[in-house]
Design a protein around this motif. Structure first.
Motif, mmCIF file in Angstrom:
data_model
loop_
_atom_site.group_PDB
_atom_site.id
_atom_site.type_symbol
_atom_site.label_atom_id
_atom_site.label_comp_id
_atom_site.label_asym_id
_atom_site.label_seq_id
_atom_site.Cartn_x
_atom_site.Cartn_y
_atom_site.Cartn_z
ATOM 1 N N ALA A 64 0.840 -1.023 -0.198
ATOM 2 C CA ALA A 64 0.033 -0.092 -0.013
ATOM 3 C C ALA A 64 0.824 1.191 -0.078
ATOM 4 N N ASP A 65 2.225 0.970 0.452
ATOM 5 C CA ASP A 65 3.116 2.179 0.412
ATOM 6 C C ASP A 65 3.476 2.748 -1.069
ATOM 7 N N LEU A 66 3.069 1.799 -2.164
ATOM 8 C CA LEU A 66 3.323 2.072 -3.500
ATOM 9 C C LEU A 66 2.117 2.825 -3.985
ATOM 10 N N TYR A 67 1.678 4.010 -3.542
ATOM 11 C CA TYR A 67 0.464 4.412 -3.364
ATOM 12 C C TYR A 67 -0.124 4.929 -5.050
ATOM 13 N N LEU A 68 0.789 5.040 -5.790
ATOM 14 C CA LEU A 68 0.549 5.180 -7.313
ATOM 15 C C LEU A 68 0.854 3.993 -7.925
ATOM 16 N N HIS A 69 0.835 2.894 -7.598
ATOM 17 C CA HIS A 69 1.283 1.922 -8.419
ATOM 18 C C HIS A 69 0.853 1.821 -9.761
ATOM 19 N N GLU A 70 -0.591 1.895 -9.856
ATOM 20 C CA GLU A 70 -0.993 1.655 -11.124
ATOM 21 C C GLU A 70 -1.005 3.005 -12.335
ATOM 22 N N TRP A 71 -0.740 4.057 -11.544
ATOM 23 C CA TRP A 71 -0.151 5.374 -12.323
ATOM 24 C C TRP A 71 0.958 4.938 -13.035
ATOM 25 N N CYS A 121 4.382 3.176 -18.189
ATOM 26 C CA CYS A 121 5.171 2.080 -18.755
ATOM 27 C C CYS A 121 4.571 1.515 -19.845
ATOM 28 N N ALA A 122 3.264 1.600 -19.878
ATOM 29 C CA ALA A 122 2.479 1.111 -21.152
ATOM 30 C C ALA A 122 2.767 2.140 -22.100
ATOM 31 N N GLU A 123 2.800 3.394 -21.580
ATOM 32 C CA GLU A 123 2.995 4.509 -22.734
ATOM 33 C C GLU A 123 4.363 4.900 -23.054
ATOM 34 N N MET A 124 5.340 4.630 -22.391
ATOM 35 C CA MET A 124 6.578 4.879 -22.408
ATOM 36 C C MET A 124 7.604 3.743 -22.571
ATOM 37 N N PRO A 125 7.923 3.088 -23.764
ATOM 38 C CA PRO A 125 8.712 1.879 -23.775
ATOM 39 C C PRO A 125 10.071 2.060 -23.252
ATOM 40 N N ASN A 126 10.706 3.170 -23.097
ATOM 41 C CA ASN A 126 11.815 3.487 -22.359
ATOM 42 C C ASN A 126 12.049 3.312 -21.050
ATOM 43 N N LEU A 127 10.683 3.088 -20.173
ATOM 44 C CA LEU A 127 10.655 2.998 -18.677
ATOM 45 C C LEU A 127 10.073 1.794 -18.288
ATOM 46 N N ARG A 128 10.798 1.289 -17.473
ATOM 47 C CA ARG A 128 10.727 -0.014 -16.754
ATOM 48 C C ARG A 128 10.559 0.361 -14.983
ATOM 49 N N TYR A 129 9.653 -0.702 -14.313
ATOM 50 C CA TYR A 129 9.364 -0.177 -13.204
ATOM 51 C C TYR A 129 9.424 -1.548 -12.233
ATOM 52 N N VAL A 130 10.208 -1.477 -11.196
ATOM 53 C CA VAL A 130 10.668 -2.627 -10.231
ATOM 54 C C VAL A 130 10.209 -1.995 -8.983
ATOM 55 N N PRO A 131 8.888 -2.406 -8.431
ATOM 56 C CA PRO A 131 8.446 -2.338 -7.194
ATOM 57 C C PRO A 131 8.986 -3.227 -6.149
#
Length: 360
Positions: free
Chosen positions: A263-270, A275-285
């Motif tokens: 829950a601390d990753l409060y804008l996880h879906e954002w 990432c879906a819109e920016m091919p250069n961006l990866r996300y590691v929670p």
């Protein structure tokens, strides 16, 4: 050096390798003088707590006001390092700082602001949207912060979580007004955050001053980036991501965002949507203290160590780190010592609380 005996000032400060120079009065800190004259030295908390403003003194003499030893210890001071936020000049100075830029020096202004909206996004994080004066819109870099000036003169600092190009907003057909977004974490017993979470109302008026800070994207590099955030340290990273998307910046970037519980990753879906819109961006929670009921199946442990596990050689990267001082300090130390990150490629904004600032 021209002023080696008089202690009355003003003194000349020259910054290498840029050659920029400015005047500092005898009773003001080097950083305060630089900010006053639009010279973009690196800094974070301005209170001797985070160490972001530390640089080498090549010539001259300073005295330091009270500061924390973790920001500048006795060995570093003996080796010629200074904290510009705590150092006052005793002579003319020559400093070495590679982050001096003209573009970082937007005018700092005091202004009234109005609470436009409050959105509680987790048990201890509130997104607060503040409307600023429309007649003279504040200019800032994605990643910078503002300070609330409280009634008793105390200050509280929060990063803008929206990029400048998103400031102008309108509702229900009304004219667009400038709005900044702040992510405020509740610190129980905190004079300001208790108010935010229990008593703050829309249309409340508060005074702000800014922009401050040297945390913003260095666009003269094409190196891949690590974006490291803990908790609400995500706020300035969010603004940087928005800026990258708006400007079409396609440098590879990986966001590592850490929290104790999911829950601390409060804008996880954002983030997933970006990432879906920016091919250069990866996300590691990364979650450090997940409970069984969280059903967390992602990465666990400390977020700054997840970077080392994935990228053991950071010699060709830039790192932008925001969040709790322990995370930022550990990342700075480990990445330069263990992963060959050049120290000048580590850009940080440590979120020091009032308690942090008064620790010995």
């Amino acid at each position: 050096m021209t002023s080696t005996t008089a202690l009355s000032g003003p003194f000349q400060v020259t910054v290498q390798p840029s050659g920029r120079s400015f005047q500092v009065e005898a009773d003001e800190t080097v950083l305060a003088a630089a900010i006053r004259q639009g010279v973009g030295l690196p800094y974070g908390c301005k209170d001797g707590a985070c160490g972001s403003c530390k640089c080498r003194k090549l010539e001259g003499s300073v005295t330091h006001r009270a500061h924390q030893s973790k920001a500048l210890n006795a060995e570093e001071e003996a080796a010629g390092y200074v904290l510009t936020c705590s150092a006052t000049a005793q002579t003319d100075l020559v400093l070495e700082s590679r982050q001096v830029t003209d573009e970082s020096a937007f005018p700092i202004r005091k202004m009234p602001s109005r609470v436009q909206g409050l959105e509680k996004v987790s048990h201890d994080v509130m997104i607060v949207r503040m409307q600023l004066p429309a007649n003279d819109v504040m200019r800032y870099h994605a990643g910078q912060y503002v300070e609330f000036i409280l009634r008793d003169g105390d200050r509280r600092s929060y990063s803008m979580a929206n990029a400048p190009h998103t400031m102008m907003r309108s509702e229900a057909g009304a004219p667009a007004v400038p709005v900044i977004e702040l992510h405020i974490r509740h610190m129980p017993g905190g004079k300001f955050t208790d108010h935010v979470f229990t008593a703050m109302k829309e249309k409340e008026i508060l005074r702000l001053e800014g922009p401050y800070g040297s945390f913003f994207l260095r666009e003269d590099s094409d190196k891949p980036m690590i974006l490291l955030a803990s908790g609400t340290g995500f706020a300035p990273i969010k603004a940087v991501i928005e800026h990258m998307q708006s400007k079409g910046i396609t440098r590879p970037a990986t966001l590592y965002w850490g929290g104790r519980r999911p829950a601390d990753l409060y804008l996880h879906e954002w983030v997933r949507q970006r990432c879906a819109e920016m091919p250069n961006l990866r996300y590691v929670p990364v979650v450090s203290h997940a409970l069984p009921e969280d059903n967390w199946t992602g990465r666990t442990g400390f977020v700054h160590k997840a970077v080392l596990e994935d990228v053991p050689d950071l010699s060709g990267h830039q790192v932008y780190a925001c969040g709790a001082p322990v995370v930022v300090d550990s990342a700075r130390s480990d990445y330069t010592a263990l992963a060959q990150l050049p120290p000048e490629e580590f850009f940080a904004d440590a979120f020091t609380t009032e308690a942090d600032k008064h620790l010995g």
